[in-house]
Write a protein that holds these residues in place. Structure first.
Motif, PDB file in Angstrom:
ATOM      1  N   TYR A 165       0.829  -1.205   0.000  1.00 53.95           N
ATOM      2  CA  TYR A 165       0.000   0.000   0.000  1.00 53.95           C
ATOM      3  C   TYR A 165       0.867   1.259   0.000  1.00 53.95           C
ATOM      4  N   ASP A 170      -3.018   1.825  -3.224  1.00 54.80           N
ATOM      5  CA  ASP A 170      -4.177   1.155  -3.820  1.00 54.80           C
ATOM      6  C   ASP A 170      -5.318   1.135  -2.800  1.00 54.80           C
ATOM      7  N   TYR A 171      -6.494   1.608  -3.216  1.00 57.45           N
ATOM      8  CA  TYR A 171      -7.640   1.714  -2.305  1.00 57.45           C
ATOM      9  C   TYR A 171      -8.089   0.340  -1.821  1.00 57.45           C
ATOM     10  N   THR A 172      -7.983  -0.661  -2.666  1.00 58.03           N
ATOM     11  CA  THR A 172      -8.384  -2.014  -2.271  1.00 58.03           C
ATOM     12  C   THR A 172      -7.522  -2.520  -1.112  1.00 58.03           C
ATOM     13  N   TYR A 174      -6.011  -0.616   1.027  1.00 53.94           N
ATOM     14  CA  TYR A 174      -6.408   0.216   2.175  1.00 53.94           C
ATOM     15  C   TYR A 174      -7.632  -0.387   2.863  1.00 53.94           C
ATOM     16  N   ARG A 175      -8.636  -0.762   2.079  1.00 60.11           N
ATOM     17  CA  ARG A 175      -9.844  -1.340   2.659  1.00 60.11           C
ATOM     18  C   ARG A 175      -9.558  -2.694   3.303  1.00 60.11           C
ATOM     19  N   THR A 176      -8.635  -3.456   2.717  1.00 58.49           N
ATOM     20  CA  THR A 176      -8.259  -4.753   3.296  1.00 58.49           C
ATOM     21  C   THR A 176      -7.652  -4.567   4.680  1.00 58.49           C
TER      22      THR A 176
END
Length: 368
Positions: A165, A170-172, A174-176
């Motif tokens: 990250y 990458d936003y994905t 971040y959400r993970t």
């Protein structure tokens, strides 16, 4: 640094947490780091759960790069200063020392001494064997209680995710990272009922009914056992059963059954003041000198600690500390203690309530 909040709508605690402190004074804590040692790694995420205006809320502070660690810790400490009670999972060993070391590195005042605390891990760990758990990891407790989570990662696996990250943002990813921590926070709230098992061993237990049972074992040998029907305040979220110390317990909700063997045999009561006794080898018994002085000297010797006893055939119950006196043993050096199941004791329901707690604690804390 980024800050996120999640409102857990319609979430109800299944444990009376208000017995510890007012709900609005309780803060749950969990951190995510890039390693196990504070000297060579950083905190990249701090998650908290707190109660406000009728809802449980999760707040997360996220460092988008290691350079934001100081800001992240400062923001958390400022927020935590509004609370008086801290709950975590193994935080005494990991989270709190990690935060303190990092705060010291940045010259930030940090002390949790003004907050009362509860480490759920430390409360449950002594009863791991009793609950038949392979370990006391948070996910293991969740599985035991039938709690499911979206996150499939462990903290170690997320170190690589955070590293990726930092490079990609990458936003994905971040959400993970946020999902893992938010599931940990929700998990802390949802596993609170496991504290009922701690409460079971630290509360008053009532023996509602006590009766003897007679049966033949698999070899056809007659056996006797005492069955105690118990009631207690904690509501066990998952039925449990356990055998230890020769006893058996099963419990569900607010009720349990405890089975204790009754030993019908000859045991010995040892007198403490053996210097005042003679031992009669022929009779295999010790008598006080005021009586034994009339016995021929050829049939008596000065008693010692190991032979200053009287023998008795009766029915006995086991005890692992001196709960009931007089107490009996098989031999002087034997660690097994017993008390006689007399008619008066059979009627003493209060004693059996205390005895049930004694047996349960001995069962639970025995080594594998």
């Amino acid at each position: 640094m980024k800050t996120e909040e999640i409102i857990l709508g319609n979430f109800n605690l299944k444990y009376p947490l208000e017995r510890l402190a007012p709900l609005n004074q309780i803060l749950f804590l969990d951190i995510e780091t890039t390693g196990f040692l504070s000297s060579g790694s950083s905190i990249y995420l701090i998650g908290c759960a707190f109660y406000s205006e009728g809802n449980w809320i999760i707040r997360q502070w996220f460092a988008q790069s290691p350079d934001e660690e100081a800001e992240l810790i400062k923001s958390f400490l400022s927020f935590a200063g509004n609370y008086s009670y801290l709950i975590h999972y193994n935080g005494n060993t990991f989270d709190l020392p990690f935060i303190k070391n990092k705060a010291a590195k940045y010259g930030l005042p940090c002390s949790f001494t003004n907050m009362e605390g509860l480490d759920i891990y430390r409360r449950i760990m002594p009863y791991k064997n009793f609950l038949k758990l392979p370990d006391c990891k948070l996910k293991t407790i969740e599985l035991f209680l039938g709690i499911s989570r979206e996150d499939t990662y462990n903290g170690g696996e997320l170190i690589k995710v955070y590293s990726d990250y930092i490079t990609s943002h990458d936003y994905t990813l971040y959400r993970t990272l946020l999902l893992h921590n938010s599931d940990d926070m929700k998990g802390l709230l949802e596993i609170l009922p496991v504290l009922h098992y701690y409460d079971l061993f630290n509360c008053d237990i009532k023996a509602r009914k006590v009766q003897a049972n007679y049966y033949n074992d698999i070899h056809g040998v007659p056996r006797k056992e005492l069955i105690l029907q118990l009631v207690f305040a904690p509501s066990l979220p998952v039925p449990v059963s356990f055998m230890g110390k020769g006893c058996y317990f099963k419990g569900q909700d607010h009720e349990g059954t405890l089975v204790v063997p009754i030993y019908e045999e000859e045991l010995k009561y040892f007198y403490a003041n053996y210097k005042d006794y003679y031992y009669l080898p022929t009779e295999d018994v010790a008598l006080h000198k005021s009586i034994a002085s009339f016995v021929d000297k050829d049939y008596r010797v000065q008693a010692g600690a190991s032979n200053c006893y009287t023998r008795k055939i009766s029915r006995f119950l086991p005890q692992w500390k001196i709960l009931v006196e007089p107490f009996f043993k098989r031999e002087y050096k034997s660690k097994d203690l017993f008390f006689e199941l007399t008619d008066d004791i059979k009627k003493n329901r209060e004693l059996f309530s205390i005895y049930a707690s004694h047996i349960l604690n001995e069962m639970a804390l025995q080594q594998e």
